[in-house]
Design a protein around this motif. Structure first.
Motif, PDB file in Angstrom:
ATOM      1  N   GLY A   1       0.736  -1.114   0.224  1.00  0.00           N
ATOM      2  CA  GLY A   1       0.031  -0.030   0.039  1.00  0.00           C
ATOM      3  C   GLY A   1       0.847   1.155   0.108  1.00  0.00           C
ATOM      4  N   CYS A   2       1.969   1.295   0.800  1.00  0.00           N
ATOM      5  CA  CYS A   2       2.899   2.358   0.973  1.00  0.00           C
ATOM      6  C   CYS A   2       3.519   2.578  -0.410  1.00  0.00           C
ATOM      7  CB  CYS A   2       3.857   2.315   1.742  1.00  0.00           C
ATOM      8  SG  CYS A   2       3.289   2.091   3.814  1.00  0.00           S
ATOM      9  N   VAL A   3       3.770   1.455  -1.101  1.00  0.00           N
ATOM     10  CA  VAL A   3       4.358   1.656  -2.537  1.00  0.00           C
ATOM     11  C   VAL A   3       3.534   2.300  -3.441  1.00  0.00           C
ATOM     12  CG1 VAL A   3       5.265   0.415  -4.487  1.00  0.00           C
ATOM     13  CG2 VAL A   3       5.897  -0.276  -2.330  1.00  0.00           C
ATOM     14  N   THR A   4       2.332   2.084  -3.417  1.00  0.00           N
ATOM     15  CA  THR A   4       1.317   2.780  -4.385  1.00  0.00           C
ATOM     16  C   THR A   4       1.044   4.240  -3.681  1.00  0.00           C
ATOM     17  OG1 THR A   4       0.177   0.464  -4.641  1.00  0.00           O
ATOM     18  CG2 THR A   4      -1.182   2.519  -5.143  1.00  0.00           C
ATOM     19  N   LEU A   5       1.032   4.534  -2.688  1.00  0.00           N
ATOM     20  CA  LEU A   5       0.735   5.967  -2.093  1.00  0.00           C
ATOM     21  C   LEU A   5       1.912   6.705  -2.793  1.00  0.00           C
ATOM     22  CD1 LEU A   5      -0.617   5.188   1.499  1.00  0.00           C
ATOM     23  CD2 LEU A   5      -1.769   6.364  -0.455  1.00  0.00           C
ATOM     24  N   ILE A   6       3.083   6.075  -2.451  1.00  0.00           N
ATOM     25  CA  ILE A   6       4.287   6.984  -2.823  1.00  0.00           C
ATOM     26  C   ILE A   6       4.402   7.159  -4.335  1.00  0.00           C
ATOM     27  CG2 ILE A   6       6.817   6.777  -3.142  1.00  0.00           C
ATOM     28  CD1 ILE A   6       6.893   5.220  -0.462  1.00  0.00           C
ATOM     29  N   ASN A   7       4.129   5.929  -5.144  1.00  0.00           N
ATOM     30  CA  ASN A   7       4.170   6.162  -6.724  1.00  0.00           C
ATOM     31  C   ASN A   7       2.855   7.162  -7.086  1.00  0.00           C
ATOM     32  OD1 ASN A   7       6.292   4.588  -7.611  1.00  0.00           O
ATOM     33  ND2 ASN A   7       5.162   2.752  -7.167  1.00  0.00           N
ATOM     34  N   GLY A   8       1.675   7.159  -6.161  1.00  0.00           N
ATOM     35  CA  GLY A   8       0.762   7.957  -6.737  1.00  0.00           C
ATOM     36  C   GLY A   8       0.741   9.415  -6.134  1.00  0.00           C
ATOM     37  N   TYR A   9       1.315   9.478  -5.098  1.00  0.00           N
ATOM     38  CA  TYR A   9       1.050  10.822  -4.425  1.00  0.00           C
ATOM     39  C   TYR A   9       2.186  11.812  -4.023  1.00  0.00           C
ATOM     40  CZ  TYR A   9      -3.706   8.754  -4.396  1.00  0.00           C
ATOM     41  OH  TYR A   9      -4.929   8.547  -4.745  1.00  0.00           O
TER      42      TYR A   9
ATOM     43  N   ILE B   1      14.122   7.921  -4.185  1.00  0.00           N
ATOM     44  CA  ILE B   1      12.635   8.457  -3.727  1.00  0.00           C
ATOM     45  C   ILE B   1      12.609   7.933  -2.403  1.00  0.00           C
ATOM     46  CG2 ILE B   1      10.567   8.045  -4.487  1.00  0.00           C
ATOM     47  CD1 ILE B   1      11.300   7.943  -7.366  1.00  0.00           C
ATOM     48  N   SER B   2      12.796   6.393  -2.110  1.00  0.00           N
ATOM     49  CA  SER B   2      12.209   5.960  -1.061  1.00  0.00           C
ATOM     50  C   SER B   2      13.371   6.337   0.377  1.00  0.00           C
ATOM     51  CB  SER B   2      12.751   4.324  -1.086  1.00  0.00           C
ATOM     52  OG  SER B   2      13.967   3.935  -1.293  1.00  0.00           O
ATOM     53  N   SER B   3      14.332   6.926  -0.103  1.00  0.00           N
ATOM     54  CA  SER B   3      15.337   7.500   1.100  1.00  0.00           C
ATOM     55  C   SER B   3      14.700   8.861   1.478  1.00  0.00           C
ATOM     56  CB  SER B   3      16.568   7.745   0.692  1.00  0.00           C
ATOM     57  OG  SER B   3      16.819   8.380  -0.373  1.00  0.00           O
ATOM     58  N   ARG B   4      13.868   9.366   0.660  1.00  0.00           N
ATOM     59  CA  ARG B   4      13.336  10.934   1.057  1.00  0.00           C
ATOM     60  C   ARG B   4      11.685  10.588   1.697  1.00  0.00           C
ATOM     61  NH1 ARG B   4      15.442  14.858  -3.460  1.00  0.00           N
ATOM     62  NH2 ARG B   4      14.507  16.336  -1.826  1.00  0.00           N
ATOM     63  N   VAL B   5      11.259   9.318   1.727  1.00  0.00           N
ATOM     64  CA  VAL B   5       9.999   9.216   2.490  1.00  0.00           C
ATOM     65  C   VAL B   5      10.001   8.599   3.863  1.00  0.00           C
ATOM     66  CG1 VAL B   5       7.767   8.465   2.124  1.00  0.00           C
ATOM     67  CG2 VAL B   5       9.028   8.638   0.135  1.00  0.00           C
ATOM     68  N   GLN B   6       9.502   9.282   4.881  1.00  0.00           N
ATOM     69  CA  GLN B   6       9.357   8.761   6.160  1.00  0.00           C
ATOM     70  C   GLN B   6       8.256   7.919   6.229  1.00  0.00           C
ATOM     71  OE1 GLN B   6       9.391  11.806   9.061  1.00  0.00           O
ATOM     72  NE2 GLN B   6       9.809  10.344  10.776  1.00  0.00           N
ATOM     73  N   ILE B   7       8.285   7.005   6.853  1.00  0.00           N
ATOM     74  CA  ILE B   7       6.951   6.145   7.292  1.00  0.00           C
ATOM     75  C   ILE B   7       6.910   5.829   8.658  1.00  0.00           C
ATOM     76  CG2 ILE B   7       5.923   3.882   7.082  1.00  0.00           C
ATOM     77  CD1 ILE B   7       7.257   3.762   4.234  1.00  0.00           C
ATOM     78  N   LYS B   8       6.138   6.417   9.323  1.00  0.00           N
ATOM     79  CA  LYS B   8       5.915   6.511  10.930  1.00  0.00           C
ATOM     80  C   LYS B   8       4.528   6.014  11.320  1.00  0.00           C
ATOM     81  CE  LYS B   8       5.715  10.397  12.907  1.00  0.00           C
ATOM     82  NZ  LYS B   8       6.006  11.696  13.257  1.00  0.00           N
ATOM     83  N   ILE B   9       4.297   5.650  12.608  1.00  0.00           N
ATOM     84  CA  ILE B   9       3.034   5.407  13.114  1.00  0.00           C
ATOM     85  C   ILE B   9       2.712   6.728  13.749  1.00  0.00           C
ATOM     86  CG2 ILE B   9       2.151   3.787  14.949  1.00  0.00           C
ATOM     87  CD1 ILE B   9       3.071   2.115  12.494  1.00  0.00           C
ATOM     88  N   SER B  10       1.361   6.831  13.679  1.00  0.00           N
ATOM     89  CA  SER B  10       0.810   7.930  14.344  1.00  0.00           C
ATOM     90  C   SER B  10       1.164   8.106  15.827  1.00  0.00           C
ATOM     91  CB  SER B  10      -0.873   8.133  14.093  1.00  0.00           C
ATOM     92  OG  SER B  10      -1.301   9.152  14.716  1.00  0.00           O
ATOM     93  N   GLU B  11       1.530   9.346  16.265  1.00  0.00           N
ATOM     94  CA  GLU B  11       1.948   9.337  17.644  1.00  0.00           C
ATOM     95  C   GLU B  11       0.567  10.098  18.465  1.00  0.00           C
ATOM     96  OE1 GLU B  11       5.713  11.312  17.577  1.00  0.00           O
ATOM     97  OE2 GLU B  11       6.645   9.569  16.801  1.00  0.00           O
ATOM     98  N   LEU B  12      -0.323  10.738  17.759  1.00  0.00           N
ATOM     99  CA  LEU B  12      -1.327  11.372  18.326  1.00  0.00           C
ATOM    100  C   LEU B  12      -2.075  10.512  19.533  1.00  0.00           C
ATOM    101  CD1 LEU B  12      -3.046  13.204  15.321  1.00  0.00           C
ATOM    102  CD2 LEU B  12      -1.509  14.081  17.027  1.00  0.00           C
ATOM    103  N   THR B  13      -2.162  11.053  20.387  1.00  0.00           N
ATOM    104  CA  THR B  13      -2.911  10.206  21.436  1.00  0.00           C
ATOM    105  C   THR B  13      -4.525  10.185  21.551  1.00  0.00           C
ATOM    106  OG1 THR B  13      -2.842  12.090  23.027  1.00  0.00           O
ATOM    107  CG2 THR B  13      -0.916  10.541  23.344  1.00  0.00           C
TER     108      THR B  13
END
Ligand SMILES: [Zn+2]
Length: 242
Positions: free
Chosen positions: A161-169, A203-215
């Motif tokens: 899914g992340c791969v598609t998101l990166i390629n798409g957006y 490209i991949s080295s410039r995209v950060q993937i993280k988990i939401s930290e909002l409580t």
């Protein structure tokens, strides 16, 4: 996209609520609300050009904020990543498509498999989806091989899914939220591996993937952000002296 409420298709929610409460009323997709919450309150440490909120919960969706604006499309259903087909001959989805991503990595998909593979952790009935997902992640953290394999499989599909998101957006950051994000560090290494394998390194080295930290659940937080954002964009439409 609402696919599980066929009896409500002809109901105009905005009109119904606005008539009842005589107040401006806004309606937005959960992933879009989450994206705006992350954009406004996510504390990502720097000004961003583009952020994607990847909601992986009961359903799968994404919200894109690009240069301060939510990407909506014509009908407001842009970036429905959960209904992008990853297997054109795969199982039928309620949206009409086949092999949708949502069928492989949503909480619904994970729990369906987990109940077959790990019946021992579901001996008591759990109605809360977040708790049920957490049971699987706890079993994986405790070293249960079947749970680990299942979590890894889910992480792989989130990676696709992340791969598609990166390629798409072309996002600068992808924030993963909702019930599956409780998997945190159990998920991230596999997700990052899939992205590194399938996206050009520059490209991949410039995209950060993280988990939401909002409580607070970003979708709820985002509901306030959506209302504020819409009012600030057209204040004269809402701030009428009566
Ligand atoms: Zn679908």
């Amino acid at each position: 996209m609402v696919t599980r409420m066929p009896s409500w298709h002809d109901v105009n929610f905005i009109d119904e609520f606005q008539n009842e409460f005589d107040k401006p009323f806004f309606i937005e997709q959960d992933a879009n609300a989450g994206a705006l919450a992350e954009w406004w309150f996510g504390n990502h440490g720097r000004p961003l050009n583009s952020l994607t909120y990847f909601l992986v919960g009961e359903g799968v969706g994404s919200g894109i904020v690009d240069h301060d604006r939510l990407l909506l499309g014509n009908l407001g259903i842009a970036s429905e990543i959960g209904h992008i087909s990853i297997d054109v001959n795969g199982p039928a989805c309620e949206c009409g498509n086949r092999g949708c991503l949502e069928l492989y990595c949503s909480a619904t998909a994970m729990l369906k498999k987990a109940k077959k593979l790990l019946p021992e952790i579901f001996q008591e009935e759990i109605t809360n989806r977040w708790e049920a997902c957490n049971k699987v992640f706890i079993a994986a953290k405790e070293g249960n091989e079947k749970a680990l394999k299942l979590v890894d499989e889910i992480a792989e599909y989130i990676g696709y899914g992340c791969v598609t998101l990166i390629n798409g957006y072309d996002p600068e950051i992808i924030v993963i939220g909702d019930s599956i994000s409780q998997g945190g560090n159990l998920l991230l290494p596999t997700i990052n591996r899939i992205v590194k394998e399938r996206i050009l390194p520059e490209i991949s080295s410039r995209v950060q993937i993280k988990i939401s930290e909002l409580t607070i659940d970003p979708t709820l937080y985002g509901a306030a952000a959506i209302a504020t954002d819409k009012m600030l964009r057209k204040p004269s439409e809402y701030l009428v002296r009566k």
